[in-house]
Write a protein that holds these residues in place. Sequence first.
Motif, short mmCIF file in Angstrom:
data_model
loop_
_atom_site.label_atom_id
_atom_site.label_comp_id
_atom_site.label_asym_id
_atom_site.label_seq_id
_atom_site.Cartn_x
_atom_site.Cartn_y
_atom_site.Cartn_z
N VAL A 308 1.03 -1.40 -0.07
CA VAL A 308 0.00 0.04 -0.09
C VAL A 308 1.20 1.22 0.04
CG1 VAL A 308 -1.49 1.42 1.41
CG2 VAL A 308 -2.01 -1.09 0.70
N THR A 309 1.88 1.15 0.70
CA THR A 309 2.90 2.18 0.92
C THR A 309 3.64 2.42 -0.60
OG1 THR A 309 3.46 1.89 3.25
CG2 THR A 309 4.88 3.40 1.99
N GLU A 310 3.96 1.58 -1.11
CA GLU A 310 4.45 1.50 -2.44
C GLU A 310 3.54 2.12 -3.71
OE1 GLU A 310 6.91 1.39 -3.94
OE2 GLU A 310 6.72 0.82 -5.95
N PHE A 311 2.32 1.82 -3.51
CA PHE A 311 0.87 2.29 -4.27
C PHE A 311 1.15 3.90 -4.22
CE2 PHE A 311 -3.70 2.94 -5.05
CZ PHE A 311 -3.81 2.99 -6.35
N GLY A 312 1.08 3.97 -2.79
CA GLY A 312 1.20 5.73 -2.69
C GLY A 312 2.22 6.40 -3.07
N GLU A 313 3.71 5.87 -2.99
CA GLU A 313 4.66 6.56 -3.45
C GLU A 313 4.79 6.32 -4.97
OE1 GLU A 313 8.28 5.02 -1.73
OE2 GLU A 313 7.42 5.23 0.24
N ALA A 314 4.21 5.44 -5.63
CA ALA A 314 4.35 5.51 -6.95
C ALA A 314 3.23 6.67 -7.60
CB ALA A 314 3.79 4.21 -7.65
N ILE A 315 2.40 6.85 -7.00
CA ILE A 315 1.24 7.89 -7.45
C ILE A 315 2.15 9.19 -7.18
CG2 ILE A 315 -0.94 9.06 -6.61
CD1 ILE A 315 -2.11 6.28 -5.88
N ARG A 316 2.64 9.42 -5.91
CA ARG A 316 3.20 10.75 -5.62
C ARG A 316 4.42 10.87 -6.68
NH1 ARG A 316 -0.04 13.05 -1.97
NH2 ARG A 316 0.19 12.03 0.20
N GLY A 317 5.04 10.08 -6.96
CA GLY A 317 6.42 10.01 -7.77
C GLY A 317 6.03 10.13 -9.31
N GLY A 318 4.99 9.76 -9.34
CA GLY A 318 4.63 9.62 -11.09
C GLY A 318 5.42 8.50 -11.74
N ARG A 319 5.85 7.69 -10.80
CA ARG A 319 6.50 6.50 -11.57
C ARG A 319 5.86 5.29 -11.28
NH1 ARG A 319 7.67 3.16 -7.38
NH2 ARG A 319 8.12 4.02 -5.49
N PRO A 320 6.37 4.23 -12.26
CA PRO A 320 5.87 2.94 -12.36
C PRO A 320 5.96 2.25 -10.86
CG PRO A 320 7.42 3.31 -14.22
CD PRO A 320 7.52 4.28 -13.47
N ALA A 321 5.05 1.56 -10.50
CA ALA A 321 5.06 0.81 -9.21
C ALA A 321 6.03 -0.50 -9.35
CB ALA A 321 3.87 0.22 -8.54
N LEU A 322 6.62 -0.83 -8.26
CA LEU A 322 7.56 -1.89 -8.32
C LEU A 322 6.80 -3.10 -9.13
CD1 LEU A 322 9.33 -2.13 -4.91
CD2 LEU A 322 10.33 -2.54 -7.42
N THR A 323 5.64 -3.26 -8.76
CA THR A 323 4.62 -4.42 -9.48
C THR A 323 3.63 -3.47 -10.23
OG1 THR A 323 3.30 -4.55 -7.58
CG2 THR A 323 4.95 -5.92 -7.49
N ASP A 324 3.83 -3.00 -11.34
CA ASP A 324 3.16 -2.21 -12.08
C ASP A 324 2.35 -3.06 -13.02
OD1 ASP A 324 4.91 -3.05 -13.83
OD2 ASP A 324 5.48 -1.06 -14.38
#
Lengths: 353, 353, 353, 353
Positions: A308-324
């Motif tokens: 869930v944290t990674e989801f938030g960070e990917a959104i914030r960072g505008g980058r692909p999530a680790l498991t995109d």
Amino acid sequence: MSLAAADAEEPIGVAVVGAGYWGPNLVRNFQACPEFHLRWLVDLDKTRAERVLGRYSTVRPTDDLASVLADPAVGAVAIATPAGTHLEVAMAALSAGKHVLLEKPLAATFDEGRRLVDEAERRGLTLMCDHTFCYTPAVLRIRELLRGGELGELHYIDSVRINLGLVQRDIDVLWDLAPHDLSILDFILPDNVSPVSVSAVGADPIGAGNSCVAYLTVRLSTGGIVHIHVNWLSPVKVRTMIVGGSKRTLVWDDMNPSQRVAVYDRGVDLAGAEALGSEERRDLLISYRSGEMVAPALAEREALRAMVTEFGEAIRGGRPALTDGRSGLRVLGLLEAASESLRNAGTPVEVKA
Amino acid sequence: MSLAAADAEEPIGVAVVGAGYWGPNLVRNFQACPEFHLRWLVDLDKTRAERVLGRYSTVRPTDDLASVLADPAVGAVAIATPAGTHLEVAMAALSAGKHVLLEKPLAATFDEGRRLVDEAERRGLTLMCDHTFCYTPAVLRIRELLRGGELGELHYIDSVRINLGLVQRDIDVLWDLAPHDLSILDFILPDNVSPVSVSAVGADPIGAGNSCVAYLTVRLSTGGIVHIHVNWLSPVKVRTMIVGGSKRTLVWDDMNPSQRVAVYDRGVDLAGAEALGSEERRDLLISYRSGEMVAPALAEREALRAMVTEFGEAIRGGRPALTDGRSGLRVLGLLEAASESLRNAGTPVEVKA
Amino acid sequence: MSLAAADAEEPIGVAVVGAGYWGPNLVRNFQACPEFHLRWLVDLDKTRAERVLGRYSTVRPTDDLASVLADPAVGAVAIATPAGTHLEVAMAALSAGKHVLLEKPLAATFDEGRRLVDEAERRGLTLMCDHTFCYTPAVLRIRELLRGGELGELHYIDSVRINLGLVQRDIDVLWDLAPHDLSILDFILPDNVSPVSVSAVGADPIGAGNSCVAYLTVRLSTGGIVHIHVNWLSPVKVRTMIVGGSKRTLVWDDMNPSQRVAVYDRGVDLAGAEALGSEERRDLLISYRSGEMVAPALAEREALRAMVTEFGEAIRGGRPALTDGRSGLRVLGLLEAASESLRNAGTPVEVKA
Amino acid sequence: MSLAAADAEEPIGVAVVGAGYWGPNLVRNFQACPEFHLRWLVDLDKTRAERVLGRYSTVRPTDDLASVLADPAVGAVAIATPAGTHLEVAMAALSAGKHVLLEKPLAATFDEGRRLVDEAERRGLTLMCDHTFCYTPAVLRIRELLRGGELGELHYIDSVRINLGLVQRDIDVLWDLAPHDLSILDFILPDNVSPVSVSAVGADPIGAGNSCVAYLTVRLSTGGIVHIHVNWLSPVKVRTMIVGGSKRTLVWDDMNPSQRVAVYDRGVDLAGAEALGSEERRDLLISYRSGEMVAPALAEREALRAMVTEFGEAIRGGRPALTDGRSGLRVLGLLEAASESLRNAGTPVEVKA
């Protein structure tokens, strides 16, 4: 890879769709994450959503997805409905400009998955697949060790995921359980190694209508082999993965909390085999390492929380999530190949590029 | 099945041929069996035979097989030489009128094995294959439970036999290790169930020249599935067999001496599935048993001792041994089918009748 | 014993006091129990209570215990504060006419505990001690088997509870961990067996100021022996209890979720020993049972949930809880005896009646 | 410590006395050792000796100890008779100028043991006690790690040795099993640490006439504590020793052949505690290490073989054996202290210097 806590910005409004088996876990973890503000729990059956939230929650239950998607306070949607509904629900969310998290598998088919990936990329939205196991401390460490070269060249992976499982009506055991192993595989493989072909055999000894026991083999571009055993009929729960490398071999036993990961400095070495013509000489060059085993200290941390944290960070960072979405798509490609092989008595099927 | 001690007759004179890896175990067990009188240990390398016997033994070492076969005091010959020599040595022994015990596999090929079986039957001599594991208390109990119906219909068998093994020059891991699993399978299957086809995949990630990791699937006449994982490259030693039945499921863990066999009253029941047309109704009839586990008390007894005793009793009784030449031949049939499938990317191969 | 769900009456208003280590677990379980309506979370540090409740809860945090005790909607108070404060907080709650649940140990001393028990009985209020382990499916089964006679006479109990634990400033490892074992002992003992004396030895090898490793021995009225090993310094977590009986012996391994309880039909029988004068004859009558092991199926259920339910039912029924104040008092008696023995190099101390 | 193979001298003629439980193991290992020439197996019951040797041995059975002691070809005698006979048999052997190996315990009493030690030293003969466990690869490694300082200061040792054991008529479980633990303790302790006092409690719940369950506590000169649990009545076999040190803690699980020894970099650190006056400050300085675990590779080698080799080397070198008579005597001192404490309800007894 950074899983650091998000900054002090306004939390992202989020809605969870689906109050069935997995939804409550998402509800709990989004509530615990300061990066998110959980606003809605959506389910076709509103009383089910109410039951999940209980009597003490300020989160709102609803059966009206359209209103939720129209809510400007909602920036992201987490979808835990059956795979067959993923295309429709996720496409609606993307169309409404929401970032999307999807339970595994990404979609019911590779083509549906590709449509979601394309749509998210076109709109510049985050599309993430909840490959939960990838966020366990164990798998994160395995990824680090394998991709970092500490295990050497990858020789083989043997994964066993068996249990007395919920026999399902609409999907077989491969589609139910193997996404876990395949998403882990996708996650830990070094960049220069890729799956080439898949074969699968299975059986339905109880007459459930779908395979309840299945074995899947993936050939890697380097000549290595990956084998996965999934089974709904085992009275014992086994979750073991052996990752055999040329330098070391790692054993992950997820049922052993006090020692989940063990790295063995044991193995067979074959010095200079490639240069040899005669079998006699090669025989002399086999040697055995019989060194120590090291069990690294791993934090006990809930994987879903990290996801869930990674989801938030990917959104914030505008980058692909680790498991995109693309990783979810690759897993679908392997699953479809496996199904095709299963229908053809185990004939290997090439993996879609 | 009776494994009772032999009667008070004169012991049978026996010679062991082969003082390599396994020969010393045969020497020790024949010496401990009152049914036999061990007279010779034969090896091409006489000093190796001498070393095995040590400084305190009255058993005679020799490199002269012909003289041993000419010795009228020798009634039986136990052969622990490489499989490639079995035809020649065993045929010589049978021709000399000796009963023969052969290490697994029975011979290098199915055809060679058949010649030995035919010769022994023509001469009325005992031909036995040392399928040692069949004589462990665990496998004897599994046989009893499966053939006696206490596990119900056989649904699946999953066997894992992995270890840091001796990588061999002349044979692959299938021929090295799978004979154990296949001979156990042959031993425990009820009379009305038989193997129909075999498929196999493997890999040689270290470049040894032969598969070091292999997976073998056997389809049964009843629709059940048997799967065997053999592996020379694993740093951990695993020897587990799950025997899934419609009533109960048995787990044999040979690395757990304090609880080798566990019988679980746990499983999935699918009441009346065959009578149903609609998936909805079938779904309702799935139920789960979640009963107790029983670990039967098993004697700790050396399997090889029981095997040697059975050899003596089969000779005395003029009856086929529990693991006679024909069972060794059936195992060869499965192995040859597996090799053919391995060469053809896992295409199933029918089992020779 | 009945743990049935409460009837349809109005739920009991409850306040949890203490938002430290254990309080959040009480909060979660009271929320999940329809028998209760959780109204307050009290802590001297209000922000700590707020943090525990999180951003989505309708439960009210406060640091004002007096107001909570004055709230007529609150019928019961659950206290998870340090033992040294139990007397004061619980006495205030009882004085306000509230039913009281106390974390273990019941109080800081036997005398304080007795005052609470007396007060509750005088007022006809429920006083219960949260001996959580007694409500695990494993311990409930052990109680049933031991008190029901299926294990035979109790011969010995050996309990090990070791881990890398939180070294505490104010209490030693005995007072921290042994209450678990002693409350279980109190819970499972048949009515005709009681503790007679206690001895204890300990060590403080790291210089923490209190024993970090301790061993406690309890003599039973029947001649049986109970031994408890508690340890804060062990790198491995062990929670094992062996309950040796004349008929069967039970092993509880709480770290093995797939097989927590195992009942062995193995043991030593000494037929007629009591009638014998001579050692020679006695020797002949020793025999060994070597039967099967049965691992009963146990539900996986949160013990704390069952404990909270029992609290509600005891209040409703106006009956003593399974782990009532008197059981908490007996545990205090054993702990005080242990401490006295510890100060006297292990000299046995009689248990207060 | 050197366990190197003996040189090329003439092998030492040896006789084994006692063909009971342990004698056959000595016979087998002396035969396998080139340093020795096994000449006799002596037993009061000559047929028992014959049975042990079997039909193929050139070793001579006899019931005539005197002749054996008079045989000039016999340089050493290994005694595996009941402890009560050790004084007489060993004294006779020493008087005849033979080196002596004794099964544990060295003798029936400390005084008898001392007489043997004195006699051997007076005559310049090797007197060795077969503390077999000291020669296991695991204990040799533990000794190395503890004495070499890799574990830091010794904090505690907790040893469990329980099993369904042979209940004995003449000795209690302490004298039967604790010699193993005490001899290991004597073997691994650093030179600057010694046992100071011993206490013991026990129980005889089955009425066998002697304690069948016992707990022994040894206080060390450094403030550390050693605790040993021995038990004949346990249906499960446990052989575990935890060696807690200030730097690392080692766990030896002898029932886990694939990982007997594990060294944990986990523990509690208490920085500067000795310098502190106030509890508040001390509390702040507690910290926890949570590092990796390392399981060293250990050879699988028969301990008895290494013990026999050491006997030969000690004789040849004219040096005390690693487990010489004096170590056997120290173990007797601990056992006698334990028995005295057992008779006095666990009162600590000082260890004889």
